[in-house]
Design a protein around this motif. Sequence first.
Motif, PDB file in Angstrom:
ATOM      1  N   PRO A 220       8.986   2.917  -5.006  1.00 31.79           N
ATOM      2  CA  PRO A 220       9.311   1.763  -3.483  1.00 31.79           C
ATOM      3  C   PRO A 220       7.706   1.139  -3.293  1.00 31.79           C
ATOM      4  CG  PRO A 220      10.231   4.012  -3.652  1.00 31.79           C
ATOM      5  CD  PRO A 220       9.180   4.024  -4.121  1.00 31.79           C
ATOM      6  N   GLY A 221       6.448   2.148  -3.145  1.00 34.47           N
ATOM      7  CA  GLY A 221       5.420   1.180  -3.033  1.00 34.47           C
ATOM      8  C   GLY A 221       4.868   0.335  -4.218  1.00 34.47           C
ATOM      9  N   ASP A 222       5.012   1.120  -5.034  1.00 31.51           N
ATOM     10  CA  ASP A 222       4.161   0.299  -6.320  1.00 31.51           C
ATOM     11  C   ASP A 222       5.682  -1.951  -6.670  1.00 31.51           C
ATOM     12  OD1 ASP A 222       2.819   1.714  -6.747  1.00 31.51           O
ATOM     13  OD2 ASP A 222       2.878   2.408  -8.600  1.00 31.51           O
ATOM     14  N   LEU A 223       6.814  -0.710  -6.267  1.00 36.58           N
ATOM     15  CA  LEU A 223       7.800  -1.865  -6.658  1.00 36.58           C
ATOM     16  C   LEU A 223       7.684  -3.304  -5.659  1.00 36.58           C
ATOM     17  CD1 LEU A 223      10.639  -3.519  -5.938  1.00 36.58           C
ATOM     18  CD2 LEU A 223      10.201  -3.413  -8.005  1.00 36.58           C
ATOM     19  N   GLU A 281      17.162   7.273   0.763  1.00 33.09           N
ATOM     20  CA  GLU A 281      16.827   8.029   1.779  1.00 33.09           C
ATOM     21  C   GLU A 281      15.679   8.037   1.066  1.00 33.09           C
ATOM     22  OE1 GLU A 281      15.348  10.516   4.263  1.00 33.09           O
ATOM     23  OE2 GLU A 281      17.446   9.857   3.732  1.00 33.09           O
ATOM     24  N   LYS A 282      15.196   7.820  -0.696  1.00 35.08           N
ATOM     25  CA  LYS A 282      14.063   7.652  -1.663  1.00 35.08           C
ATOM     26  C   LYS A 282      13.101   6.745  -0.196  1.00 35.08           C
ATOM     27  CE  LYS A 282      11.671   7.819  -5.558  1.00 35.08           C
ATOM     28  NZ  LYS A 282      12.491   7.346  -7.194  1.00 35.08           N
ATOM     29  N   VAL A 283      13.574   5.781  -0.436  1.00 35.66           N
ATOM     30  CA  VAL A 283      13.072   4.514  -0.431  1.00 35.66           C
ATOM     31  C   VAL A 283      13.185   3.829   1.066  1.00 35.66           C
ATOM     32  CG1 VAL A 283      13.521   1.673  -0.181  1.00 35.66           C
ATOM     33  CG2 VAL A 283      13.794   3.046  -2.198  1.00 35.66           C
ATOM     34  N   HIS A 284      13.781   4.898   1.849  1.00 36.80           N
ATOM     35  CA  HIS A 284      13.443   5.388   3.152  1.00 36.80           C
ATOM     36  C   HIS A 284      11.908   5.832   3.350  1.00 36.80           C
ATOM     37  CE1 HIS A 284      13.993   5.445   7.470  1.00 36.80           C
ATOM     38  NE2 HIS A 284      14.022   6.160   7.816  1.00 36.80           N
ATOM     39  N   GLN A 285      12.259   6.927   2.981  1.00 36.13           N
ATOM     40  CA  GLN A 285      10.711   7.489   3.280  1.00 36.13           C
ATOM     41  C   GLN A 285       9.581   6.926   2.601  1.00 36.13           C
ATOM     42  OE1 GLN A 285      12.128  11.329   1.145  1.00 36.13           O
ATOM     43  NE2 GLN A 285      13.118  12.061   2.714  1.00 36.13           N
ATOM     44  N   ALA A 286       9.429   6.356   1.565  1.00 38.93           N
ATOM     45  CA  ALA A 286       8.335   5.482   1.384  1.00 38.93           C
ATOM     46  C   ALA A 286       8.263   4.405   1.912  1.00 38.93           C
ATOM     47  CB  ALA A 286       9.074   5.310   0.085  1.00 38.93           C
ATOM     48  N   MET A 287       8.976   3.531   2.654  1.00 41.03           N
ATOM     49  CA  MET A 287       8.417   2.386   3.700  1.00 41.03           C
ATOM     50  C   MET A 287       8.328   3.757   5.119  1.00 41.03           C
ATOM     51  SD  MET A 287       9.543   0.040   2.135  1.00 41.03           S
ATOM     52  CE  MET A 287       8.958   0.935   1.129  1.00 41.03           C
ATOM     53  N   CYS A 288       8.638   3.765   5.492  1.00 41.83           N
ATOM     54  CA  CYS A 288       8.194   5.203   6.861  1.00 41.83           C
ATOM     55  C   CYS A 288       7.221   5.816   6.545  1.00 41.83           C
ATOM     56  CB  CYS A 288       9.503   6.233   6.917  1.00 41.83           C
ATOM     57  SG  CYS A 288      10.358   5.068   7.889  1.00 41.83           S
ATOM     58  N   MET A 289       6.474   5.702   5.488  1.00 41.95           N
ATOM     59  CA  MET A 289       5.149   6.165   5.674  1.00 41.95           C
ATOM     60  C   MET A 289       3.912   4.835   5.725  1.00 41.95           C
ATOM     61  SD  MET A 289       5.241   8.388   1.456  1.00 41.95           S
ATOM     62  CE  MET A 289       3.576   8.806   1.565  1.00 41.95           C
ATOM     63  N   LYS A 290       4.438   3.921   5.040  1.00 40.54           N
ATOM     64  CA  LYS A 290       3.799   3.175   5.327  1.00 40.54           C
ATOM     65  C   LYS A 290       3.669   2.599   6.915  1.00 40.54           C
ATOM     66  CE  LYS A 290       3.165  -1.850   2.638  1.00 40.54           C
ATOM     67  NZ  LYS A 290       2.260  -2.205   2.168  1.00 40.54           N
ATOM     68  N   VAL A 291       5.174   2.280   7.280  1.00 39.51           N
ATOM     69  CA  VAL A 291       5.193   1.497   8.711  1.00 39.51           C
ATOM     70  C   VAL A 291       6.524   2.567   8.808  1.00 39.51           C
ATOM     71  CG1 VAL A 291       6.019  -0.355   9.685  1.00 39.51           C
ATOM     72  CG2 VAL A 291       5.241  -0.935   7.660  1.00 39.51           C
ATOM     73  N   PRO A 292       6.227   3.383   9.912  1.00 41.05           N
ATOM     74  CA  PRO A 292       7.022   4.277  10.433  1.00 41.05           C
ATOM     75  C   PRO A 292       7.965   3.618  11.890  1.00 41.05           C
ATOM     76  CG  PRO A 292       5.085   4.783  11.075  1.00 41.05           C
ATOM     77  CD  PRO A 292       4.926   3.543  10.161  1.00 41.05           C
ATOM     78  N   ASP A 293       8.860   3.946  11.139  1.00 43.30           N
ATOM     79  CA  ASP A 293      10.867   3.683  12.048  1.00 43.30           C
ATOM     80  C   ASP A 293      11.169   3.020  13.099  1.00 43.30           C
ATOM     81  OD1 ASP A 293      11.365   5.622  11.836  1.00 43.30           O
ATOM     82  OD2 ASP A 293      12.830   5.500  10.860  1.00 43.30           O
ATOM     83  N   ASP A 294       9.643   3.944  13.933  1.00 38.64           N
ATOM     84  CA  ASP A 294       9.670   3.765  15.859  1.00 38.64           C
ATOM     85  C   ASP A 294       9.342   1.919  16.422  1.00 38.64           C
ATOM     86  OD1 ASP A 294       6.762   3.818  16.608  1.00 38.64           O
ATOM     87  OD2 ASP A 294       6.695   5.188  14.722  1.00 38.64           O
TER      88      ASP A 294
END
Length: 321
Positions: A220-223, A281-294
């Motif tokens: 997801p990050g490289d995409l 779920e995979k994409v969500h986790q990758a995005m949250c590593m970059k920007v937490p969803d709070d």
Amino acid sequence: MASPVSSAPGGVAVVGSGLIGRSWAMLFASAGFRVKLFDIEPRQVTDALVSLRKEMKMLELSGYLKGELGAEEQLSLISGCSDLREAVEGALHVQECVPENLEMKRKLFAQLDKITDDHVVLSSSSSCLLPSKLFAGLAHVKQCLVAHPVNPPYYVPLVELVPHPETAPATVDRTYALMRRVGQSPVRLLREVDGFALNRLQYAVIAEAWRLVEEGVVSPGDLDLVMSDGLGLRYAFIGPLETMHLNAEGMLSYCDRYSEGMKHVLKTFGPIPEFSGATAEKVHQAMCMKVPDDAEHLAARRAWRDGCLMRLAQLKHQLPQ
């Protein structure tokens, strides 16, 4: 039935005080229009005006406030309202910004249809609802169209103008001129189509991005880097058709060279993704590593994005076309 309200030129009514409505209010005020910001809940109007003041003051301090007027002058042009008739009185343009719900919007436009005259443009900010469904049966259907902004509209200038089959050409012309006057970049769709133009392109990119991640071709990050550090840089200044034209000796040369390869790749595209399950779920986790969803982290990242968009817009404005 009550008589229609006056629609003498001089003001704009923004119906709905959420993020899009507030952004429209700022845009219209930046060009010197008097703006009435309507919401059915008085508290929401009050909160919106507080939010507008904070944002416009911040923009002024950072040098990114649009228009020739200062923040206080622009803020003086915006007033809140919780009475629909009062909101549209004296308006030359009504910009609807309520939630993306067909029945809610139809009910609102039916109300507006009864209290406006033959001169006010009735415009929806809808991102996907077809004008033929939004405005069907209205007495003032010739004055109705969709003016779909890109979120956030204060920082991204594109506006898609989508007519109802019965929309008068003069309505489109007036709205086009208004959007140009407030600093937006309007485009005319010659007929309605699901998703309009922007979302059809956006959804095509999202679908293939999702498939590439789902099939294990790329993370997801490289995409996202493929777009932000690749296609996105180019598309910030020229579109896909001009890209084709410049990447060969003109469009016909490009088609002659690359059409077979494009068709071969396009035939390998998979079905429409479900956008759920393990990949979500995979994409969500990758995005949250970059920007937490709070809320705090998302708001900070949006503010960073908006600042980048504003600086890019200023750069584009300075460059020769």
